[in-house]
Design an enzyme around this catalytic site. Sequence first.
Site, PDB file in Angstrom:
ATOM      1  CG  ASP A   1      -0.148   5.650   0.197  1.00 57.70           C
ATOM      2  OD1 ASP A   1      -1.304   5.533  -0.276  1.00 57.70           O
ATOM      3  OD2 ASP A   1       0.122   5.504   1.404  1.00 57.70           O
TER       4      ASP A   1
ATOM      5  CG  HIS B   1       0.329  10.586   1.433  1.00 64.69           C
ATOM      6  ND1 HIS B   1       0.184  10.165   0.130  1.00 64.69           N
ATOM      7  CD2 HIS B   1      -0.485   9.796   2.176  1.00 64.69           C
ATOM      8  CE1 HIS B   1      -0.685   9.171   0.082  1.00 64.69           C
ATOM      9  NE2 HIS B   1      -1.092   8.915   1.313  1.00 64.69           N
TER      10      HIS B   1
ATOM     11  CG  HIS C   1      -1.877   1.234   1.054  1.00 63.51           C
ATOM     12  ND1 HIS C   1      -2.970   1.247   0.211  1.00 63.51           N
ATOM     13  CD2 HIS C   1      -1.805   2.467   1.601  1.00 63.51           C
ATOM     14  CE1 HIS C   1      -3.533   2.443   0.255  1.00 63.51           C
ATOM     15  NE2 HIS C   1      -2.840   3.203   1.108  1.00 63.51           N
TER      16      HIS C   1
END
Length: 185
Positions: free
Chosen positions: A147, A170, A143
């Site tokens: 991202d 992020h 995952h």
Amino acid sequence: KLSEEVPNMDGSSLEFCRLIDDAGLVDQPDELPSIVIEDVLEYGDPGSPDGYIRVETGEGFSVSYDLDLPRPIGKQSFEYRHDSVESFQREIAPARTFSFSWELEALEEMGLGEGGRWGNIILVDKERVVNTELRFEDEFVRHKILDIFGDIYLLGRPVEGKIIASRSGHRHNVGLVRLIGKALL
């Protein structure tokens, strides 16, 4: 139409892939030129517990990620070389977002994470995953790569290069996107 937060669906990108497949693709007369990485660009400090990400010259597009989180997630590593839509849909798209139970409460208090509920995130407490079965043994690190894909494609063009990340999120990904954008000027 979207509000400020994109729907979380099941916490992965599978539903978005299905919607695009259902709508179909139309070939365009021109191709977007790739952003070819020629220099090393990095955000954060290597070895930092706060995270690090870099991009360097590489053939095609690939991401190597080292994850190190508290148990029960622990250390996970994965390297993905993007060679087809099908490989992305098989290896990366199914990986769902995740949160520790204590983080979810803090997000809700800040008015964030409204799309994250029991059915569309992997919820982890101090001992185990509490609400679902994993799709991959290393779903958490996959995952994180998902991202990176999403954040890198904010550039609006394909990237040719190799990304190496450790503990990044992020903030790091967007920092790297800004460095790539500046290098294009």
